[in-house]
Design an enzyme around this catalytic site. Structure first.
Site, PDB file in Angstrom:
ATOM      1  N   ASN A  52      -5.648  -9.988  -9.444  1.00 38.90           N
ATOM      2  CA  ASN A  52      -4.600 -10.369  -8.200  1.00 38.90           C
ATOM      3  C   ASN A  52      -4.099 -11.819  -8.782  1.00 38.90           C
ATOM      4  O   ASN A  52      -2.955 -11.886  -8.190  1.00 38.90           O
ATOM      5  CB  ASN A  52      -5.320 -10.576  -7.160  1.00 38.90           C
ATOM      6  N   PHE A 102       0.144  12.509   4.697  1.00 37.72           N
ATOM      7  CA  PHE A 102       0.163  10.990   4.397  1.00 37.72           C
ATOM      8  C   PHE A 102      -0.559  10.250   5.898  1.00 37.72           C
ATOM      9  O   PHE A 102      -1.269   8.979   5.442  1.00 37.72           O
ATOM     10  CB  PHE A 102       1.418  10.163   4.432  1.00 37.72           C
ATOM     11  N   ARG A 135      -6.172  -4.314 -10.001  1.00 33.90           N
ATOM     12  CA  ARG A 135      -5.889  -3.057  -9.382  1.00 33.90           C
ATOM     13  C   ARG A 135      -4.796  -2.612 -10.376  1.00 33.90           C
ATOM     14  O   ARG A 135      -4.095  -3.251 -11.032  1.00 33.90           O
ATOM     15  CB  ARG A 135      -5.208  -3.372  -8.036  1.00 33.90           C
ATOM     16  N   ASP A 174      -7.380   6.226  -4.697  1.00 28.34           N
ATOM     17  CA  ASP A 174      -8.066   5.618  -6.007  1.00 28.34           C
ATOM     18  C   ASP A 174      -9.503   5.093  -5.372  1.00 28.34           C
ATOM     19  O   ASP A 174     -10.569   4.967  -5.851  1.00 28.34           O
ATOM     20  CB  ASP A 174      -7.663   4.995  -7.262  1.00 28.34           C
ATOM     21  N   GLU A 175      -9.481   4.533  -4.138  1.00 26.48           N
ATOM     22  CA  GLU A 175     -10.314   3.719  -3.557  1.00 26.48           C
ATOM     23  C   GLU A 175     -11.706   4.600  -3.190  1.00 26.48           C
ATOM     24  O   GLU A 175     -12.751   3.976  -3.030  1.00 26.48           O
ATOM     25  CB  GLU A 175      -9.985   3.006  -2.388  1.00 26.48           C
ATOM     26  N   TYR A 201     -12.784   1.830   5.247  1.00 23.57           N
ATOM     27  CA  TYR A 201     -11.359   2.523   4.918  1.00 23.57           C
ATOM     28  C   TYR A 201     -11.610   3.519   3.852  1.00 23.57           C
ATOM     29  O   TYR A 201     -11.185   4.944   3.900  1.00 23.57           O
ATOM     30  CB  TYR A 201     -10.322   1.741   4.493  1.00 23.57           C
ATOM     31  N   PRO A 219      -2.606 -16.531   0.685  1.00 28.04           N
ATOM     32  CA  PRO A 219      -4.084 -16.736   0.345  1.00 28.04           C
ATOM     33  C   PRO A 219      -4.465 -15.720  -0.488  1.00 28.04           C
ATOM     34  O   PRO A 219      -4.240 -14.390  -0.562  1.00 28.04           O
ATOM     35  CB  PRO A 219      -4.844 -16.173   1.765  1.00 28.04           C
ATOM     36  N   LEU A 220      -5.137 -16.374  -1.430  1.00 28.90           N
ATOM     37  CA  LEU A 220      -5.742 -15.282  -2.548  1.00 28.90           C
ATOM     38  C   LEU A 220      -7.292 -15.500  -2.595  1.00 28.90           C
ATOM     39  O   LEU A 220      -8.028 -16.340  -2.516  1.00 28.90           O
ATOM     40  CB  LEU A 220      -5.418 -16.109  -3.940  1.00 28.90           C
ATOM     41  N   LYS A 258     -14.992  -9.174   2.302  1.00 28.22           N
ATOM     42  CA  LYS A 258     -16.520  -8.445   2.211  1.00 28.22           C
ATOM     43  C   LYS A 258     -16.570  -7.300   1.587  1.00 28.22           C
ATOM     44  O   LYS A 258     -15.523  -6.271   1.718  1.00 28.22           O
ATOM     45  CB  LYS A 258     -16.818  -8.153   3.533  1.00 28.22           C
ATOM     46  N   LEU A 286       3.409   6.794  15.138  1.00 27.78           N
ATOM     47  CA  LEU A 286       4.222   5.381  15.500  1.00 27.78           C
ATOM     48  C   LEU A 286       2.961   4.293  15.886  1.00 27.78           C
ATOM     49  O   LEU A 286       3.226   3.744  16.973  1.00 27.78           O
ATOM     50  CB  LEU A 286       5.440   5.321  16.472  1.00 27.78           C
ATOM     51  N   THR A 287       1.752   4.016  15.073  1.00 27.91           N
ATOM     52  CA  THR A 287       1.059   3.136  15.102  1.00 27.91           C
ATOM     53  C   THR A 287       1.872   1.708  14.831  1.00 27.91           C
ATOM     54  O   THR A 287       2.980   1.849  14.404  1.00 27.91           O
ATOM     55  CB  THR A 287      -0.131   3.104  14.404  1.00 27.91           C
TER      56      THR A 287
END
Ligand code: NAD
Length: 331
Positions: free
Chosen positions: A251, A84, A216, A129-130, A152, A207-208, A276, A40-41
């Protein structure tokens, strides 16, 4: 038929909770008992499990996947793990990677150690997939080398490879899924779709990043869950399965869809400095899970987006209290 006891880590988060609700729901898998282990973060929400709290065979344990004693006890009481639990937001990993390495790498290792010690039957590792990096054209098959860019993605690649190493070295039945970007209800309102939708619903701007042309492939959580269940039940030990949605969008195009659903114009979009190291394009080839296990993404994108926007429109009590803990404006 005997009951399969499944330990689901991170089952209070976006995708994990949908997996649990699906398994224990009216059209779910028969003869499974599910225990959720979740710390539970900020991203874990017990309310995501309200629907199944009274389901037979459901149990919830609040705890950390890095806690070897707790993990050992829980793994010894279960037949399978679907893993997960992770720190999942790229922007947070750019601000600081500690928690990502701890949970995603050490936590996965702690689970795999326990799986070996207690002779776990099957370990399904939810990767991403990253881990492949960025691809200008074409799509990655599962055999492509991992070339992650963000902290990540690097932590997910490390855990993915450690999981597979436990199959190759010890013969543990590990199965890995690598899915593209998920969308749907119950997603924490700092990821691009719920961030944009909740801001638009409140009359704000969105914000784009950069030129908005990062691409994606979007997959609805129903389809991701379908793929995971196919892999858990019928996948082969030691194998990796890409899961995709067949919905590649920039996006900018995604933003256009969300604006239209929220009856808003492009003057509500602010172009901001790019993330970045922002990966330009992701694209998985999911022929393997399609041909071997019969996976088919069923949710049509426009319908899925419309349903998702509608869910946020009608579930303000779910997302409004979460907004103060959301990371700053970013896809
Ligand atoms: P999420 O951030 O919504 O949920 C993560 C869950 O893990 C939360 O409930 C959190 O409390 C829990 N958790 C975090 N650290 C923990 C720890 N140390 N011990 C126990 N529990 C902990 O994430 P999500 O979007 O649902 O992603 C779930 C998994 O799917 C992740 O492994 C992610 O890498 C992978 N994935 C996500 C996507 C996507 O588009 N969201 C795509 C492909 C793969």
């Amino acid at each position: 038929m005997t009951t399969t006891r499944v330990l689901v880590t991170g089952g209070a988060g976006f995708i994990g909770s949908h997996y649990v609700r699906t398994l224990l729901g009216p059209d779910g898998t028969p003869d499974v008992a599910v225990t959720v282990l979740d710390k539970l973060t900020y991203a874990g929400n017990p309310a995501n499990l309200d629907e199944v709290r009274d389901a037979p065979g459901f149990a919830f344990v609040q705890g950390d996947i890095c806690d070897a004693e707790l993990v050992g006890k829980l793994v010894s009481e279960h037949d399978e793990v679907v893993h997960f639990a992770a720190e999942s937001h790229v922007d947070r990993s750019i601000l600081g990677a500690d928690a990502f390495v701890r949970t995603n790498v050490l936590g996965t290792q702690t689970l795999l150690d326990a799986a070996l010690r207690h002779g776990l039957r099957t370990f399904v590792h939810i990767s991403s997939d990253e881990v492949y990096g960025s691809i200008p054209e074409g799509s990655w098959p599962e055999t492509d080398p991992l070339c992650p860019n963000s902290p990540y993605a690097a932590s997910k690649a490390a855990s993915d490879l450690i999981a597979l190493a436990h199959h190759r070295t010890h013969g543990l039945d590990v199965r890995v899924t690598r899915c593209s970007n998920n969308y749907g209800h119950h997603q924490f309102p700092e990821k691009v779709i719920p961030l944009f939708v909740t801001r638009l619903l409140d009359g704000g701007n969105v914000p784009l990043y950069g030129d908005g042309l990062n691409v994606r492939d979007w997959v609805h959580i129903d389809d991701h869950v379908q793929g995971i269940e196919l892999v858990r039940r019928s996948g082969r030990p030691g194998e990796v399965y890409n899961i995709g949605g067949g919905n590649e969008l920039s996006n900018r195009d995604l933003t256009g869809l969300l604006l239209a659903e929220c009856a808003a114009d492009w003057d509500r979009v602010t172009y901001v400095e790019d993330r970045k190291g922002h990966d330009r394009r992701y694209s998985v080839d999911y022929a393997k899970i399609r041909d071997e296990l019969g996976y088919r993404p069923r949710k049509e994108l426009a319908a899925g987006i419309a349903e998702t926007v509608d869910w946020y429109r009608t579930h303000r009590t779910w997302w409004e209290p979460l907004r103060p803990t959301a990371a700053s404006a970013a896809p």
